[in-house]
Enzyme design. Structure first.
Site, PDB file in Angstrom:
ATOM      1  N   TYR A  45     -62.254 -28.303-100.656  1.00 17.19           N
ATOM      2  CA  TYR A  45     -63.638 -28.387-101.127  1.00 17.19           C
ATOM      3  C   TYR A  45     -63.859 -27.333-102.211  1.00 17.19           C
ATOM      4  O   TYR A  45     -63.258 -27.380-103.263  1.00 17.19           O
ATOM      5  CB  TYR A  45     -64.605 -28.251 -99.945  1.00 17.19           C
ATOM      6  CG  TYR A  45     -65.990 -28.742-100.287  1.00 17.19           C
ATOM      7  CD1 TYR A  45     -66.183 -30.045-100.753  1.00 17.19           C
ATOM      8  CD2 TYR A  45     -67.094 -27.919-100.172  1.00 17.19           C
ATOM      9  CE1 TYR A  45     -67.448 -30.502-101.091  1.00 17.19           C
ATOM     10  CE2 TYR A  45     -68.363 -28.366-100.504  1.00 17.19           C
ATOM     11  CZ  TYR A  45     -68.534 -29.664-100.965  1.00 17.19           C
ATOM     12  OH  TYR A  45     -69.773 -30.107-101.303  1.00 17.19           O
ATOM     13  N   LYS A 100     -61.917 -56.364 -89.818  1.00 15.92           N
ATOM     14  CA  LYS A 100     -61.113 -56.633 -91.019  1.00 15.92           C
ATOM     15  C   LYS A 100     -60.477 -55.341 -91.530  1.00 15.92           C
ATOM     16  O   LYS A 100     -59.315 -55.324 -91.954  1.00 15.92           O
ATOM     17  CB  LYS A 100     -62.019 -57.250 -92.082  1.00 15.92           C
ATOM     18  CG  LYS A 100     -61.295 -58.026 -93.172  1.00 15.92           C
ATOM     19  CD  LYS A 100     -60.629 -59.257 -92.598  1.00 15.92           C
ATOM     20  CE  LYS A 100     -60.037 -60.140 -93.675  1.00 15.92           C
ATOM     21  NZ  LYS A 100     -61.013 -61.025 -94.310  1.00 15.92           N
TER      22      LYS A 100
END
Length: 759
Positions: A45, A100
């Site tokens: 970060y 999916k």
């Protein structure tokens, strides 16, 4: 017809509990970088993340290099056509979209997240997706009703520079086209001659007929029907998508269109096709009744009037399931890997042809296991590969990627397709890289003659066939020739094509020579010559091992029909030990390869034996191209807590010190100390420069239990145990081993024998 025990049944409560426990939903996020230290956080970060931010600001394509974009697909729906349930709203589609995403990861290692868009307006839907589309490397549209799905897909393909693929259309089209290619092959029909009737002119139906035309079906040989009957040229009130497939035909009803038809594609509803219609079709008819959950006509009804029919459905409890999971994961895998701008017709046709070709190959045992042991073989009841075929991940995407490259939509062409296939294997099989190296070495070395001792077993016959086809060596099968050939023929294999040798121990002209040799070894151990004669005549392990001892073969595989200890005892009476006999297992998990010994031979080794095991294991690991770093495992850490077993390990270390061996070793220690550098930092005297890769276990039970435990828990692949230390290379597989396990053992046997000869 299918075995009714294959039917999958569950209650509504079970389905709800599956989705609720132990954590709601089916997906989560896992970091790909360590987050254990302050430095890790700084890199991940602030401030470290600013560096790739600035790089991407200069060139947006660098997002593929510094973010997950290149392996990320969005599954997007508005819930207007969920499964066969209709328009239930965008949030009701979320379980399907999550499912999916799970399939993308499970079958092709494609990362995926679902997005549910709260609108039924096509333009608004397009605007939303257009504005967030660059987040991903591709978009899978799902459960959007027709005809809006056509408009949405077409617009997004034009607006975005990434693949946009509506799976409800194209997935069914690709799989059914693959099935049609093979069904025509079996039925003796040509694609450019068959007459095709489509019942159900929705998104999947129109896409299917379109792709079949691209694959070779002639437009004038097709008839499509919607709820109002035949879509013929000039029929009023027909939308542009149906009109594109209208033909000049005198037929106005399904009954008329079916007379003399070769193929009927059902994407309509239960009962749409009758027995009478099927009876009126041409010889060897092909019926794809793909409506879910109930097909237009059941296979039972078809076969009651036509014994010559080939039938496919959308259901898993019948043969030839048209399952979209055979298509979309691998289409996107290939498209992502070349950074394709779209999925075009050529890529879809390439996928269909690849699937058809794969179905004609011998079916792996892993597939039979998924179907409760039912053996599958190319023919009328197997025209489409199983979703559980482990070869799909490396077989299909290269065809898709090549088509993308050939048609100019690939931004990052693949230079070496063989290397690409190897990389694909590694994505879902941690052992692939190691086996690729071993296999390449075996192919590059002088040809080895490998004896498959249990040559009458169907799995062994198929393994020998594939071993020969892969050019890994020359297989020799031990067994009765008539039975071997009969079992080979039942598996669809013609041995005369490859020249595989078959030896019958009972009638071999080598018997007398082998008996004299073995009797000379065993006569002072209480064996009579008649006993040895019986062993050589009747036990294929003795005969096969004698072949090795006399140079009539190079190496050997056995174990499919008897346990490890029995097979090892029989082989050990014929062949001498060279060095120290050990069993070594290879554990592959989380990017790490570990070699564990001894997992089969020494039950409770003393200190001298532990040292010998370490030397043999280190030598073997070095022959496999690795630098051995040996750690002796124990419940104790350098004498704490004290105990007899720990003392034996410490004595083994002192023995190695005196021998002056040329590899790193240390002990005794628990596994976390051997594998974690932070833990080792507390012991500055340790001699391991890096994590250990060879683990020496204090006893066979701890070795066997530990390797089987990590395998049972999942997330790890275990190869072996490999038998090391005989004068000739012999590998003993587990009882009932699969074809792939037998091939792996044979490959290691050939590799190890080459090393023995070099030594």
């Amino acid at each position: 017809m299918p075995d009714q025990t294959d039917k999958q049944t569950f209650s509504d409560d079970e389905a709800l509990e599956f989705h609720r426990l132990p954590t709601p939903g089916k997906i989560s996020m896992a970091p790909t970088k360590p987050m254990a230290t302050q430095r890790d956080l700084s890199l991940a970060y602030s401030p470290g993340v600013a560096v790739p931010v600035l790089a991407i600001a200069e060139d947006v394509d660098r997002a593929y290099d510094y973010t997950a974009k290149g392996n990320m697909v969005a599954v997007i729906s508005n819930g207007t056509a969920i499964l066969g349930l209709g328009n239930l709203g965008h949030m009701a589609s979320k379980p399907v979209m999550e499912g999916k995403s799970v399939l993308f990861k499970r079958f092709a290692d494609v990362d995926s997240f679902d997005v549910e868009v709260k609108t039924t307006d096509p333009d608004e839907f397009v605007t939303v997706v257009k504005n967030i589309g660059d987040t991903w490397g591709g978009i899978n549209l799902e459960d959007i009703k027709s005809p809006e799905c056509f408009e949405i897909e077409t617009q997004l393909q034009d607006l975005l520079d990434i693949p946009v693929f509506h799976d409800d259309q194209h997935g069914t089209a690709i799989i059914s086209t693959a099935g049609l290619i093979n069904a025509c092959h079996i039925a003796g029909k040509r694609l450019d001659e068959v007459k095709v009737v489509l019942v159900g002119a929705g998104a999947a139906g129109l896409s299917s007929i379109g792709l079949m035309k691209a694959a070779g079906v002639k437009a004038e040989n097709t008839v499509i029907l919607d709820r109002d009957g035949v879509v013929y040229k000039g029929r009023p009130n027909v939308d542009q998508w149906k009109a594109a497939h209208a033909t000049d035909t005198p037929h106005r009803t399904l009954e008329e269109a079916m007379v003399g038809a070769d193929v009927v594609l059902g994407l309509a509803a239960k009962g749409a096709i009758t027995k009478e219609m099927v009876a009126s079709m041409a010889p060897n008819p092909i019926i794809f009744a793909m409506a879910n959950p109930d097909p237009e006509i059941t296979p039972e009804d078809v076969h009651s009037v036509r014994s010559d029919a080939i039938v496919a459905t959308g259901r898993s409890d019948y043969p030839n399931q048209v399952n979209n999971v055979l298509g979309f994961p691998y289409i996107f895998r290939g498209a992502l890997d070349v950074r394709a701008r779209q999925v075009n017709h050529e890529m879809k046709v390439a996928c269909a042809h690849a699937l058809a070709a794969l179905a004609r190959e011998d079916v792996p045992d892993e597939v039979a296991a998924a179907y409760r042991g039912r053996k599958l073989k190319f023919g009328p009841d197997y025209i489409i590969p199983s979703p559980f075929d482990p070869r799909l991940i490396w077989y299909i995407p290269p065809f898709v990627a090549q088509a993308a490259m050939d048609t100019g939509v690939a931004r990052k062409p693949i230079a070496d397709m063989d290397a690409y296939r190897a990389q694909l294997r590694e994505r879902v099989d941690p052992s692939a890289a190691l086996m690729q190296k071993i296999s390449s070495a075996v192919r590059g070395a002088p040809n080895k003659r490998v004896v498959f001792a249990e040559g009458e077993e169907p799995s062994v016959i198929r393994a020998a066939w594939q071993f020969k086809q892969a050019e890994l060596g020359t297989p020799i099968l031990i067994g009765r020739e008539d039975l071997v050939r009969q079992n080979a023929a039942e598996a669809g294999l013609n041995f005369d094509e490859l020249g595989i040798e078959i030896h019958n121990a009972r009638v071999s002209h080598k018997n007398a020579q082998y008996v004299d040799f073995l009797f000379g070894k065993l006569q002072r151990r209480g064996w009579l010559k008649r006993d040895v004669q019986r062993m050589v005549n009747q036990d294929r392990n003795y005969f096969a091992a004698a072949m090795l001892a006399h140079g009539d073969a190079d190496c050997m595989v056995t174990g499919v029909t008897r346990n490890f200890n029995m097979a090892m005892r029989e082989v050990g009476r014929v062949l001498d030990v060279r060095g120290t006999l050990i069993g070594m297992s290879i554990v592959l998990a989380k990017g790490r390869t570990l070699f564990v010994a001894d997992t089969t031979v020494h039950e409770l080794p003393d200190a001298e034996e532990l040292a010998d095991i370490a030397v043999q294991a280190a030598d073997t690991v070095r022959r496999l191209g690795r630098s051995p770093r040996v750690a002796f495992m124990s419940y104790s850490t350098f004498g704490n807590p004290p105990g007899d077993r720990g003392e034996k390990v410490r004595e083994a270390i002192r023995i190695l010190d005196r021998r002056g061996v040329d590899f790193e070793y240390e002990g005794e220690m628990p596994p976390e100390l051997a594998l974690d550098p932070e833990q080792r930092a507390n012991y500055p005297f340790m001699r391991l420069t890096k994590d250990a890769n060879v683990l020496i276990m204090p006893a066979v039970h701890s070795a066997s239990i530990s390797t089987k435990l990590v395998q049972a828990l999942g997330g790890a692949t275990v190869i072996g145990p490999l038998l090391v230390g005989l004068e000739k290379s012999v590998q003993i597989v587990s009882l009932g081993a699969s074809v792939s396990e037998i091939i792996t053992a044979a490959t290691f046997a050939a590799y190890e024998e080459g090393v023995i000869e070099e030594g």
